[in-house]
Design a protein around this motif. Structure first.
Motif, PDB file in Angstrom:
ATOM      1  N   ILE A   1     -59.044   0.790 -32.938  1.00 48.27           N
ATOM      2  CA  ILE A   1     -57.925   0.010 -32.917  1.00 48.27           C
ATOM      3  C   ILE A   1     -57.808  -0.040 -34.609  1.00 48.27           C
ATOM      4  O   ILE A   1     -56.553  -0.068 -35.095  1.00 48.27           O
ATOM      5  CB  ILE A   1     -57.752  -1.189 -32.407  1.00 48.27           C
ATOM      6  CG1 ILE A   1     -58.721  -2.271 -32.999  1.00 48.27           C
ATOM      7  CG2 ILE A   1     -57.868  -0.891 -30.977  1.00 48.27           C
ATOM      8  CD1 ILE A   1     -58.174  -3.603 -32.213  1.00 48.27           C
ATOM      9  N   VAL A   2     -58.709  -0.289 -35.598  1.00 46.68           N
ATOM     10  CA  VAL A   2     -58.495  -0.689 -36.910  1.00 46.68           C
ATOM     11  C   VAL A   2     -58.469   0.848 -37.749  1.00 46.68           C
ATOM     12  O   VAL A   2     -57.544   0.964 -38.809  1.00 46.68           O
ATOM     13  CB  VAL A   2     -59.501  -1.727 -37.529  1.00 46.68           C
ATOM     14  CG1 VAL A   2     -59.442  -1.838 -39.083  1.00 46.68           C
ATOM     15  CG2 VAL A   2     -59.516  -2.781 -36.817  1.00 46.68           C
TER      16      VAL A   2
ATOM     17  N   LEU B   1     -64.566  -0.961 -30.529  1.00 45.11           N
ATOM     18  CA  LEU B   1     -63.359  -1.545 -30.413  1.00 45.11           C
ATOM     19  C   LEU B   1     -62.468  -1.402 -31.988  1.00 45.11           C
ATOM     20  O   LEU B   1     -61.568  -0.909 -31.999  1.00 45.11           O
ATOM     21  CB  LEU B   1     -63.259  -2.882 -30.254  1.00 45.11           C
ATOM     22  CG  LEU B   1     -61.955  -3.501 -30.168  1.00 45.11           C
ATOM     23  CD1 LEU B   1     -61.050  -2.938 -29.188  1.00 45.11           C
ATOM     24  CD2 LEU B   1     -61.819  -5.054 -29.836  1.00 45.11           C
ATOM     25  N   ALA B   2     -63.269  -2.000 -32.871  1.00 49.43           N
ATOM     26  CA  ALA B   2     -62.698  -1.883 -34.236  1.00 49.43           C
ATOM     27  C   ALA B   2     -62.307  -0.489 -34.848  1.00 49.43           C
ATOM     28  O   ALA B   2     -61.513  -0.218 -35.491  1.00 49.43           O
ATOM     29  CB  ALA B   2     -63.374  -3.011 -35.186  1.00 49.43           C
TER      30      ALA B   2
ATOM     31  N   MET C   1     -68.087  -0.154 -38.867  1.00 49.24           N
ATOM     32  CA  MET C   1     -66.682  -0.106 -39.747  1.00 49.24           C
ATOM     33  C   MET C   1     -67.287   0.745 -41.161  1.00 49.24           C
ATOM     34  O   MET C   1     -66.439   0.864 -41.866  1.00 49.24           O
ATOM     35  CB  MET C   1     -66.035  -1.249 -40.027  1.00 49.24           C
ATOM     36  CG  MET C   1     -65.710  -2.095 -38.718  1.00 49.24           C
ATOM     37  SD  MET C   1     -64.384  -1.139 -38.107  1.00 49.24           S
ATOM     38  CE  MET C   1     -62.826  -0.874 -39.241  1.00 49.24           C
TER      39      MET C   1
END
Lengths: 220, 240
Positions: free
Chosen positions: B104-105, B100-101, B153
């Motif tokens: 979207i990030v 997810l991150a 990340m």
């Protein structure tokens, strides 16, 4: 003796068609009101959730009015007083406006509850990954909170669908109004109300079944 | 490098951190120990800006975390964090949790993000659980999922906030093992922990916190063998 004039005539297949059309109108006015009302309701719910004292002074009392006054009074008042301020809305539009606000008022509190159901540490974890406030809201808070209060929302939606019968007082020919018209003509209230009830059931049942399926899917 | 200068933190009238000075160099593993309420978890929240500070500075690679105008969301991508409560997103599968991150990030494509997630889940030993929802994972697995999610990340620092405290005793080992692996790979880590064995064996330095003050910091041998502060000795005597 003169032959008697017949004021009443029996129920025909055409009347069933007439009821079916009315059921579509019920579906249409409900779908429209529930959709727009839900979007607005989530927005209001977010204001209640985040807004603190500003919301307590503005949105909250406004929503309380629409939640607390019987729908039939809201409909009659709005329909009859809106023209005074220059809003000439037909029964359908008036019905949509009031049903939408009514839905929004109910959904706002459901939505607020959903957002509050997402634990603060979960949001911190999302933010710690670099998500912005809005990404956290969109990808974490709304999906998790939405699932938590989904059954409550289904209850609101089905309730509004049935309450849309009250728009009949404005003369909009949805299921209930259509039934009244047919009862007056055929004098067969038992048959016609049973049919109308069956139509309402036919509109509600697939929704509650589908909702149950979704809930089962999410529960895994 | 993380530099902390004269850091003060209050929760209302409560003075939680009382002038902390601390540097953590790249590649270093620092364990932070101390009693509950000594301010050690709050320290981590101040490092990645999840809690505002009232005085002092926290600088990460030269960027002041709490300065106005700092891109905090950008900075947090450098600072992976693992919490006591693992906080897996319940509506997403393990793969989606991790992907997810990055998507979207960092703006990665779905396919790229899934590749990263697959790699990181494999890294923490969850390669077989890609399509499983968190509810079907044990606490230890969920905590490893949280570690993979942070690693996806590609952070330069990892902050662990009592990562094993909420776990059943038999699940602690697998999470500590994963943390040990990261340390061996050269990850810079700050671990708030109650696991004295981990602090002693894995860390380069150990810091002891007492009532909002960093009482003592030094190599494990010094803290566990030859503590200078009375409070440190007392605390260690109690936890053993």
């Amino acid at each position: 003796m003169e032959p008697t004039v017949s004021f009443f005539s029996g129920f025909t297949l055409n009347d069933l068609w007439f009821l079916g059309e009315a059921a579509l109108r019920t579906m249409w006015i409900s779908a429209l009101s529930i959709t727009i009302g839900t979007v607005l309701g989530v927005l209001f719910g977010w204001v209640l959730y985040e807004g603190k004292w500003i919301a307590t002074l503005t949105v909250a009392p406004f929503l309380d009015i629409f939640r607390s006054v019987p729908l039939i009074i809201q409909l009659v008042l709005f329909y009859n007083f809106a023209p005074i301020v220059g809003l000439n809305l037909d029964p359908f539009a008036s019905g949509v406006v009031i049903l939408t606000i009514y839905t929004a008022a109910l959904v706002a509190n459901v939505a607020r509850g959903g957002m509050e159901a997402v634990p603060a540490p979960m949001r911190r974890a999302a933010r710690s990954l670099g998500m912005t406030y809005w990404q956290d809201l969109r990808h974490v808070v709304l999906p998790i909170g939405g699932r938590a209060v989904f059954p409550a929302w289904v209850g609101v939606a089905l309730g509004v669908m049935k309450d849309s019968a009250l728009v009949s007082v404005l003369g909009y020919v949805e299921l209930l109004k259509a039934s009244q018209i047919l009862i007056t003509r055929t004098q067969e209230p038992f048959l016609i109300l049973t049919l109308a009830g069956a139509f309402y059931f036919a509109l509600s049942y697939p929704i509650s079944r589908y909702a149950a399926t979704l809930e089962r899917k999410w529960a895994q | 490098m993380i530099e902390i200068r004269d850091l003060h933190k209050y929760f209302g009238a409560l003075h939680v951190l009382k002038g902390i000075n601390l540097d953590v160099k790249k590649g270093e593993v620092l364990s932070v120990i101390g009693a509950s309420g000594s301010g050690k978890s709050t320290l981590l929240y101040c490092i990645n800006g999840l809690e505002p500070i009232q005085q002092g500075h926290v600088t990460v690679d030269g960027t002041d975390v709490h300065a106005r105008g700092t891109d905090i969301n950008g900075l947090r991508q450098k600072l992976g964090m693992v919490f006591q409560q693992w906080n897996s997103f319940p509506h997403l599968t393990a793969l989606e949790n991790v992907a997810l991150a990055p998507r979207i990030v960092k703006g990665k494509s779905r396919a790229e993000a899934s590749d990263i997630a697959r790699k990181q889940l494999g890294h923490v030993g969850l390669g077989e659980k890609l399509d499983v929802y968190p509810s079907a994972l044990s606490g230890g697995q969920q905590q490893r999922l949280a570690i993979a999610r942070a690693l996806a990340m590609e952070p330069e620092y990892m902050l662990f906030d009592e990562a094993t405290s909420a776990l059943d005793p038999e699940l602690v080992g697998e999470v500590l093992e994963t943390m040990r692996m990261l340390a061996e790979e050269g990850m810079t880590m700050i671990c708030v922990t109650h696991e004295m064995g981990f602090a002693r064996d894995v860390s380069d330095r150990v810091a002891f916190f007492h009532q909002g003050v960093m009482e003592e910091i030094g190599p494990p041998a010094q803290i566990f063998g030859d503590a200078q502060s009375e409070h440190t000795r007392k605390f260690l005597a109690n936890v053993r």
